[in-house]
Design an enzyme around this catalytic site. Structure first.
Site, PDB file in Angstrom:
ATOM      1  N   TYR A 195      71.314 -10.808  57.813  1.00  0.00           N
ATOM      2  CA  TYR A 195      71.543 -12.067  57.135  1.00  0.00           C
ATOM      3  C   TYR A 195      72.497 -11.403  56.005  1.00  0.00           C
ATOM      4  O   TYR A 195      72.070 -10.452  55.455  1.00  0.00           O
ATOM      5  CB  TYR A 195      70.335 -12.451  56.560  1.00  0.00           C
ATOM      6  CG  TYR A 195      70.295 -13.680  55.400  1.00  0.00           C
ATOM      7  CD1 TYR A 195      70.733 -14.899  55.793  1.00  0.00           C
ATOM      8  CD2 TYR A 195      70.365 -13.295  53.836  1.00  0.00           C
ATOM      9  CE1 TYR A 195      70.849 -15.807  54.923  1.00  0.00           C
ATOM     10  CE2 TYR A 195      70.498 -14.183  53.160  1.00  0.00           C
ATOM     11  CZ  TYR A 195      70.730 -15.411  53.428  1.00  0.00           C
ATOM     12  OH  TYR A 195      70.809 -16.556  52.591  1.00  0.00           O
ATOM     13  N   ASP A 290      76.601  -3.784  54.923  1.00  0.00           N
ATOM     14  CA  ASP A 290      75.850  -4.620  54.034  1.00  0.00           C
ATOM     15  C   ASP A 290      74.628  -3.765  53.551  1.00  0.00           C
ATOM     16  O   ASP A 290      73.338  -3.979  54.417  1.00  0.00           O
ATOM     17  CB  ASP A 290      75.415  -5.877  54.523  1.00  0.00           C
ATOM     18  CG  ASP A 290      74.668  -6.876  53.495  1.00  0.00           C
ATOM     19  OD1 ASP A 290      74.448  -6.236  52.599  1.00  0.00           O
ATOM     20  OD2 ASP A 290      74.538  -8.021  54.022  1.00  0.00           O
ATOM     21  N   LYS A 318      70.442  -5.440  44.672  1.00  0.00           N
ATOM     22  CA  LYS A 318      69.010  -5.349  44.499  1.00  0.00           C
ATOM     23  C   LYS A 318      68.587  -4.088  43.502  1.00  0.00           C
ATOM     24  O   LYS A 318      68.239  -4.186  42.666  1.00  0.00           O
ATOM     25  CB  LYS A 318      68.346  -5.357  45.700  1.00  0.00           C
ATOM     26  CG  LYS A 318      68.536  -6.612  46.456  1.00  0.00           C
ATOM     27  CD  LYS A 318      67.353  -6.617  47.751  1.00  0.00           C
ATOM     28  CE  LYS A 318      67.925  -8.104  48.714  1.00  0.00           C
ATOM     29  NZ  LYS A 318      67.394  -9.175  47.902  1.00  0.00           N
TER      30      LYS A 318
END
Length: 469
Positions: A195, A290, A318
């Protein structure tokens, strides 16, 4: 030359060398009759509370369903794959969460990764309070951007320059556009179950909420937006080689989670990342990591440092709140446009700076590895003792387990997990005061403030629930 993009909660980073082609991106109102619902928020924090009740969460969620699609602002929170009542949280501190009914949980979501030093850290809160005295957003450069950018560049092997963005989706959109601008090619390879945010080009065999809810490729995405997106199973080198063979000279790059966190926890086979690096170099394509989840969590330099692989581009987020390289092509230095109103805002920069300072302390990743290993092994041992088929994996502060024999190398393997059993396990653990991600297809996260006592309490709760289900 190199660059990076960082932002609130998530960002992206990229690097480009003048001698070799290197890119590393670090990483409504209803028309119905107006309704109002007031939920009393007085919360008792009595840890000895005997009855597990969710009455206030039920009331709040019932009201929320008339205000937001499905009652939530992000699909996994709806509990559709685990059943039961979505829980409305009231507060967090260190390794704990409290819901609006006063129930307390040891939690392993960590706001989906960033809370690696624990929730509501006193030093970070104090720094944010001081920063807020100067304002929350300038819409202009601030000195803190320089500080965090330099910290990211020094930490992550492939990053030479940084640009801040505001979310993981935005970071991945930017890195994809940059890869295409740099190579002059349009096709991109992603892996099934990975994702990279909800931008149109990535909603092809995606993970996270898409996998959790069992959704097909999203309606509303035009065919033209995904036509250039090619997919392969994770850990399948031959499938990648075949895609390059059948699309010669057309592939701009490969984007992947170096450790998958959005189909559950799936680690790469030992030779996989090296093979992908070799294939991209041979074909004039870019390798994009990613690292929105893995950045600063597997090691201070991210997955690329942990595995010893240098990507061309990286997205980060994050833990740091952002990151993006090959920066000389990014506006205003170059022709590829990238912008954001809140990019580099002082609050995000402050939180990122103080988090990274804490992660630099000796023993950080050794401790994460120790407690995470004990947690995962304890749960799996308890499951097998109770007669359940389980497998698991972890690296430092990131983990996952499946109710299947395994091994799990890709999304197809992950889908063999007994999701109905996971749902029963999940609901049972909630009643025992433990909060995991409400999906079999999401990784879990530990933090520096999870104590050995937290781990033992969690294992004891798992032993009880696994015997019951």
């Amino acid at each position: 030359m190199a660059g990076a993009v960082a932002g609130v909660g998530v960002g992206l980073g990229l690097s480009c060398s003048t001698t070799t082609t290197k890119l590393s991106q670090r990483r409504s109102s209803s028309s119905k009759t107006t309704r109002r619902c007031c939920v009393k928020m007085a919360v008792s924090l009595d840890e000895k509370k005997k009855n597990y009740a969710l009455q206030k969460s039920e009331e709040a969620f019932a009201a929320a369903k008339d205000l937001m699609p499905g009652g939530v602002n992000s699909p996994v929170r709806a509990f559709k794959s685990v059943g039961g009542q979505p829980i409305i949280m009231d507060s967090v501190k260190e390794s704990r969460m409290w819901d609006i009914d006063g129930n307390q949980y040891i939690e392993y979501v960590g706001s989906w990764g960033p809370a690696i030093i624990g929730h509501a850290d006193d030093e970070v809160l104090a720094a944010l309070a001081e920063t807020m005295k100067k304002g929350t957003s300038f819409g202009a450069p601030c000195l803190l951007e320089n500080v965090l950018a330099e910290m990211v560049i020094l930490a992550v092997p492939s990053i030479e320059m940084v640009q801040m963005v505001n979310s993981g989706t935005e970071a991945c959109m930017g890195v994809l556009r940059l890869a295409r601008a740099f190579t002059g090619k349009e096709r991109i390879i992603k892996f099934e179950g990975c994702y990279h945010g909800h931008a149109d080009p990535f909603l092809v065999k995606a993970g996270s909420g898409v996998a959790t809810l069992g959704l097909p490729d999203s309606p509303g995405v035009p065919k033209g937006a995904t036509y250039e997106t090619l997919t392969a199973p994770f850990n399948d080198i031959s499938a990648v080689e075949n895609l390059f063979e059948t699309n010669k000279g057309e592939i701009a790059g490969i984007i992947l989670e170096p450790v998958v966190g959005n189909s559950g926890f799936i680690a790469p086979k030992p030779e996989f990342l090296n093979a992908i690096r070799k294939i991209t170099k041979e074909n004039g394509a870019l390798l994009i990591f990613d690292e929105v989840m893995t950045g600063f969590r597997l090691s201070y330099g991210g997955a690329q440092e942990y595995f010893g692989i240098t990507p061309d581009l990286s997205t980060l987020g994050k833990v740091i709140g952002g990151g993006l390289p090959i920066i000389e092509m990014v506006a205003p230095a170059g022709p590829m446009y990238q912008a954001g109103t809140l990019s580099g805002n002082p609050l995000a920069m402050t939180a990122g700076i103080h988090t990274l300072k804490r992660l630099q302390k000796p023993g950080t990743y050794k401790y994460l590895d120790k407690i995470t290993g004990e947690l995962v092994q304890g749960i799996v041992d308890a499951g097998k003792k109770a007669g359940h088929t389980m497998c698991s994996g972890y690296i430092r502060g990131m983990f996952g387990f499946f109710f299947t024999e395994g091994p799990v190398y890709n999304f197809e393997d992950a889908k063999k997990s007994d999701t109905a059993k996971f749902a029963r396990f999940y609901r049972g653990m909630l009643e025992e005061g433990v909060y995991f991600a409400p999906s079999q297809f999401e990784a879990g996260f530990t933090s520096l403030v999870h104590t050995p006592e937290d781990i033992q309490k969690t294992i004891a709760a798992a032993e009880k629930v696994l015997q019951q289900i």
